[in-house]
Design a protein around this motif. Structure first.
Motif, PDB file in Angstrom:
ATOM      1  N   ARG A  80     -35.167  10.636 -17.855  1.00 36.62           N
ATOM      2  CA  ARG A  80     -35.168  11.648 -18.919  1.00 36.62           C
ATOM      3  C   ARG A  80     -34.597  11.059 -20.212  1.00 36.62           C
ATOM      4  O   ARG A  80     -34.999  11.433 -21.303  1.00 36.62           O
ATOM      5  N   MET A  83     -37.072   9.673 -22.726  1.00 33.86           N
ATOM      6  CA  MET A  83     -38.050  10.578 -23.361  1.00 33.86           C
ATOM      7  C   MET A  83     -38.054  10.373 -24.873  1.00 33.86           C
ATOM      8  O   MET A  83     -37.030  10.027 -25.434  1.00 33.86           O
ATOM      9  N   ILE A  97     -43.419  11.175 -13.543  1.00 29.42           N
ATOM     10  CA  ILE A  97     -43.308  11.203 -15.000  1.00 29.42           C
ATOM     11  C   ILE A  97     -44.708  11.368 -15.582  1.00 29.42           C
ATOM     12  O   ILE A  97     -45.526  10.444 -15.576  1.00 29.42           O
ATOM     13  N   TRP A 284     -42.421  15.701 -20.246  1.00 26.01           N
ATOM     14  CA  TRP A 284     -41.781  14.409 -20.561  1.00 26.01           C
ATOM     15  C   TRP A 284     -42.072  13.986 -22.000  1.00 26.01           C
ATOM     16  O   TRP A 284     -41.625  12.938 -22.443  1.00 26.01           O
TER      17      TRP A 284
END
Ligand SMILES: C[S@@+](CC[C@H](N)C(=O)[O-])C[C@H]1O[C@@H](n2cnc3c(N)ncnc32)[C@H](O)[C@@H]1O
Length: 325
Positions: A80, A83, A97, A284
């Motif tokens: 994460r 991102m 993802i 994402w």
């Protein structure tokens, strides 16, 4: 891990090593902008996947059962932190993802024109998180060197690569402007989604050709405008909301750029309209995406009123040293 520089006889090794040393000093600084990507990279240093699969639409690194709950949470958090994910999809120890781009579609379009990569020295210029570099691995290239100047993508790739144990893949925190450090080095060059971001596309092609071995193959993919005439659109401020887009050629214009920079056997092997199935907002990548870049009343136009983009694919050969045609 071996250094790919041992394989490149003609590279400017001193300059590349000096650039690496400078980069290492810069990135070692405890600055927020560096730490936000360096920390997730470091947090996963103990993880090495037993299972990988680079032959499917999603690049798969590790199976869920390889990790305990704590490590699985760590992987999720680290992923994460990288991102927004532009290129993918990836499956990392079961973390799925879904990137903005369904990059496997571009890869599948390249496949029919792909030279045999076995044993080859390959460059991927503007490699992002390395999605295509992983997809090259089943063909057993000798090494693939990605050039990517953005820290987010650089650390994201390094994190994935280390977990995947993909020793044939390398990255330099460099841009295409550093390509003169690699004279006559590459047997295959991928230049995907880059040329319309360059203010001097023809000059760039000349420099890329000089970085290729005689007989080397360039695979190039670009945004393009429709039409048969060899012309390029030069937007006043933005194209599809992107200020960093300069020349958007027709396919035949791009073909002419390649011919005029000394490439031969230039072939346009694919052309297709863009779609919001292929490039879209996901969990994402939560910012605007393709459909926001078009005129809501006329999807044949961008929001600025320019023709909506096609994507075109060309293949070309470097016949010999620059200066000889
Ligand atoms: C439109 S994306 C294309 C990514 C990938 N090659 C693909 O086709 O999916 C452009 C990429 O070029 C990188 N980039 C930006 N400036 C660059 C430069 N000066 N030289 C090389 N790559 C650059 C960006 O960070 C990004 O990863």
């Amino acid at each position: 891990m071996r250094d790919y520089l041992d394989l490149l006889k003609t590279a400017d090794k001193d300059a590349i090593r000096a650039s690496r040393a400078e980069t290492a000093i810069r990135l070692a600084q405890p600055k927020k902008g560096f730490l936000r990507f360096r920390e997730p990279y470091q947090a996963l240093r103990h993880l090495h996947a037993q299972f990988t699969d680079f032959s499917q639409e999603a690049v798969t690194i590790g199976r869920p059962a390889e990790l305990g709950e704590a490590d699985r949470r760590l992987v999720h958090e680290a992923m994460r932190a990288f991102m927004p994910w532009r290129k993918g999809p990836f499956k990392v120890f079961g973390v799925e993802i879904e990137a903005e781009w369904q990059s496997w579609r571009k890869w599948n379009r390249l496949l029919p024109a792909l030279p045999d990569l076995a044993g080859k020295i390959v460059a991927d210029i503007g490699c992002n998180n390395g999605y295509y570099m992983f997809r090259m691995l089943p063909q057993k290239p000798r090494c693939v060197i990605g050039l990517e100047p953005f820290l987010q993508h650089y650390y994201c790739f390094k994190t994935l690569r280390r977990m995947a144990g993909a020793d044939e893949l390398f990255i330099e925190l460099m841009g295409v402007e550093d390509i003169p450090l690699f004279p006559s080095c590459f047997e295959v060059v991928f230049l995907l989604g880059i040329i319309y971001h360059r203010i001097s596309p023809v000059e760039m092609l000349r420099e890329i050709r000089a970085a290729m071995q005689p007989g080397g193959i360039l695979l190039i993919e670009s945004q393009a405008i429709p039409g048969a005439a060899p012309v390029a659109l030069f937007p006043e401020e933005r194209y599809a909301k992107v200020p960093g887009t300069y020349f958007v050629p027709t396919a035949s214009c791009l073909r002419n750029w390649l011919l005029r920079t000394g490439f031969t056997e230039v072939e346009i092997f694919c052309s297709h309209p863009m779609s919001s199935e292929e490039q879209r907002k996901t969990d994402w990548m939560t910012f605007e995406s393709y459909e926001d870049f078009l005129d809501q009343n006329n999807p044949a136009l961008t929001v600025e009123g320019y023709p909506a983009p096609l994507r075109v694919f060309l293949k070309a050969v470097n016949p010999g040293a620059v200066g000889q045609k």
